[in-house]
Design a protein around this motif. Structure first.
Motif, mmCIF file in Angstrom:
data_model
loop_
_atom_site.group_PDB
_atom_site.id
_atom_site.type_symbol
_atom_site.label_atom_id
_atom_site.label_comp_id
_atom_site.label_asym_id
_atom_site.label_seq_id
_atom_site.Cartn_x
_atom_site.Cartn_y
_atom_site.Cartn_z
ATOM 1 N N GLU A 127 0.858 -1.181 0.000
ATOM 2 C CA GLU A 127 0.000 0.000 0.000
ATOM 3 C C GLU A 127 0.893 1.230 0.000
ATOM 4 O OE1 GLU A 127 -3.330 -0.137 -0.271
ATOM 5 O OE2 GLU A 127 -3.201 -2.316 -0.327
ATOM 6 N N ASP A 128 0.339 2.379 0.307
ATOM 7 C CA ASP A 128 1.083 3.639 0.293
ATOM 8 C C ASP A 128 2.231 3.598 1.292
ATOM 9 O OD1 ASP A 128 1.715 6.139 -0.574
ATOM 10 O OD2 ASP A 128 0.146 7.171 0.516
ATOM 11 N N GLY A 129 3.229 4.404 1.040
ATOM 12 C CA GLY A 129 4.387 4.433 1.914
ATOM 13 C C GLY A 129 5.032 5.795 1.981
ATOM 14 N N LEU A 130 6.109 5.835 2.756
ATOM 15 C CA LEU A 130 6.913 7.038 2.944
ATOM 16 C C LEU A 130 8.329 6.742 2.495
ATOM 17 C CD1 LEU A 130 6.085 7.980 6.639
ATOM 18 C CD2 LEU A 130 5.514 9.333 4.639
ATOM 19 N N LEU A 131 9.054 7.765 2.105
ATOM 20 C CA LEU A 131 10.473 7.621 1.824
ATOM 21 C C LEU A 131 11.228 8.084 3.060
ATOM 22 C CD1 LEU A 131 10.486 9.031 -1.794
ATOM 23 C CD2 LEU A 131 10.490 6.645 -1.078
ATOM 24 N N LEU A 132 12.018 7.195 3.642
ATOM 25 C CA LEU A 132 12.732 7.489 4.883
ATOM 26 C C LEU A 132 14.166 6.998 4.793
ATOM 27 C CD1 LEU A 132 10.024 6.242 7.405
ATOM 28 C CD2 LEU A 132 10.536 8.613 6.848
ATOM 29 N N ARG A 133 15.059 7.657 5.509
ATOM 30 C CA ARG A 133 16.431 7.189 5.665
ATOM 31 C C ARG A 133 16.376 5.851 6.393
ATOM 32 N NH1 ARG A 133 19.618 11.383 8.912
ATOM 33 N NH2 ARG A 133 19.031 10.102 10.679
ATOM 34 N N ALA A 134 17.327 4.961 6.156
ATOM 35 C CA ALA A 134 17.285 3.595 6.683
ATOM 36 C C ALA A 134 17.095 3.538 8.198
ATOM 37 C CB ALA A 134 18.551 2.836 6.280
ATOM 38 N N ASP A 135 17.825 4.341 8.969
ATOM 39 C CA ASP A 135 17.695 4.275 10.433
ATOM 40 C C ASP A 135 16.344 4.830 10.895
ATOM 41 O OD1 ASP A 135 18.656 6.827 9.617
ATOM 42 O OD2 ASP A 135 19.358 7.266 11.638
ATOM 43 N N VAL A 136 15.847 5.856 10.208
ATOM 44 C CA VAL A 136 14.549 6.429 10.553
ATOM 45 C C VAL A 136 13.440 5.450 10.154
ATOM 46 C CG1 VAL A 136 12.999 8.384 10.171
ATOM 47 C CG2 VAL A 136 15.451 8.769 10.392
ATOM 48 N N HIS A 137 13.644 4.728 9.055
ATOM 49 C CA HIS A 137 12.702 3.687 8.627
ATOM 50 C C HIS A 137 12.571 2.619 9.729
ATOM 51 C CE1 HIS A 137 11.683 0.561 5.218
ATOM 52 N NE2 HIS A 137 10.817 0.521 6.207
ATOM 53 N N LYS A 138 13.683 2.233 10.324
ATOM 54 C CA LYS A 138 13.637 1.247 11.415
ATOM 55 C C LYS A 138 12.870 1.788 12.618
ATOM 56 C CE LYS A 138 17.746 -1.255 10.101
ATOM 57 N NZ LYS A 138 19.140 -1.532 10.352
ATOM 58 N N LEU A 139 13.086 3.054 12.952
ATOM 59 C CA LEU A 139 12.340 3.666 14.057
ATOM 60 C C LEU A 139 10.846 3.661 13.743
ATOM 61 C CD1 LEU A 139 14.548 6.788 14.864
ATOM 62 C CD2 LEU A 139 14.473 4.620 16.102
ATOM 63 N N PHE A 140 10.505 3.997 12.513
ATOM 64 C CA PHE A 140 9.111 4.020 12.084
ATOM 65 C C PHE A 140 8.500 2.629 12.199
ATOM 66 C CE2 PHE A 140 5.888 3.852 8.679
ATOM 67 C CZ PHE A 140 5.073 4.904 9.067
ATOM 68 N N ASP A 141 9.210 1.620 11.695
ATOM 69 C CA ASP A 141 8.709 0.242 11.749
ATOM 70 C C ASP A 141 8.579 -0.271 13.178
ATOM 71 O OD1 ASP A 141 8.497 0.124 9.013
ATOM 72 O OD2 ASP A 141 10.258 -1.151 8.710
ATOM 73 N N ARG A 142 9.405 0.234 14.079
ATOM 74 C CA ARG A 142 9.361 -0.207 15.481
ATOM 75 C C ARG A 142 8.411 0.634 16.335
ATOM 76 N NH1 ARG A 142 15.729 -1.189 15.302
ATOM 77 N NH2 ARG A 142 15.621 -3.297 14.478
ATOM 78 N N GLY A 143 7.715 1.562 15.703
ATOM 79 C CA GLY A 143 6.735 2.361 16.420
ATOM 80 C C GLY A 143 7.340 3.433 17.300
ATOM 81 N N LEU A 144 8.533 3.920 16.945
ATOM 82 C CA LEU A 144 9.190 4.965 17.722
ATOM 83 C C LEU A 144 9.080 6.331 17.046
ATOM 84 C CD1 LEU A 144 12.328 2.931 18.799
ATOM 85 C CD2 LEU A 144 10.410 3.620 20.250
ATOM 86 N N LEU A 145 8.452 6.349 15.903
ATOM 87 C CA LEU A 145 8.249 7.573 15.152
ATOM 88 C C LEU A 145 6.854 7.472 14.545
ATOM 89 C CD1 LEU A 145 10.715 9.215 12.782
ATOM 90 C CD2 LEU A 145 8.538 8.509 11.852
ATOM 91 N N ALA A 146 6.086 8.527 14.615
ATOM 92 C CA ALA A 146 4.729 8.520 14.069
ATOM 93 C C ALA A 146 4.479 9.807 13.293
ATOM 94 C CB ALA A 146 3.713 8.389 15.204
#
Length: 166
Positions: free
Chosen positions: A96-115
């Motif tokens: 589905e839809d997504g965001l473009l994120l730097r690799a480390d920020v992508h990990k934070l996003f996937d782990r629910g540390l960034l919203a």
């Protein structure tokens, strides 16, 4: 410091060092070094094993679609994108839809540390990251328009509810 090195070389490079002298130096500089005692742990066993794995299909096309929809700028951190799913691929097996994120920020996003706040489309950082200035500087950074606000809202409510539990 040079007297702690065994070879006396002047160039900074990887080389042998006098372990006891370095521990003395660390003790003198008030750096806490754990004391070594007899280890009860066994060294991990190396080698290989056979395994079957599921391979995710379509990630490249997903990334191209996100870039086509939102442009090549990373949401939050600038150019050189990595595509992050708004709806977990592991759970839905759907791109589905997504965001473009730097690799480390992508990990934070996937782990629910960034919203992403659904009303302002600005980044919010989990309280657990408040002391990390490299990540807390993203607080309030706007992301590009065009995301499905209902998906962003559901994800935001799920993620921030976990922050309150911690």
């Amino acid at each position: 410091m040079r007297e702690r090195l065994r070879d006396g070389a002047k160039q900074n490079t990887i080389r042998r060092l006098d372990h006891a002298a370095m521990l003395t130096l660390l003790d003198e500089s008030a750096v806490s070094v754990p004391k070594r005692g007899p280890s009860k742990r066994k060294a991990p066993v190396g080698g290989h094993r056979e395994a079957r794995a599921k391979v995710r299909v379509g990630q490249g096309a997903f990334r191209k679609n996100v870039i086509a929809r939102h442009g090549a700028q990373r949401a939050v951190t600038g150019p050189c994108p990595e595509a992050a799913h708004l709806i977990s691929f592991a759970k839905n097996e759907s791109h589905e839809d997504g965001l473009l994120l730097r690799a480390d920020v992508h990990k934070l996003f996937d782990r629910g540390l960034l919203a992403v706040h659904p009303d302002t489309l600005c980044v919010e950082i989990a309280p657990a990251l408040a002391g990390y200035h490299y990540y807390s500087e993203f607080e309030g950074v706007p992301i590009p328009e065009g995301l499905d606000r209902a998906v962003v809202r559901d994800l935001y409510l799920t993620v921030t509810a976990k922050w309150k539990e911690e």
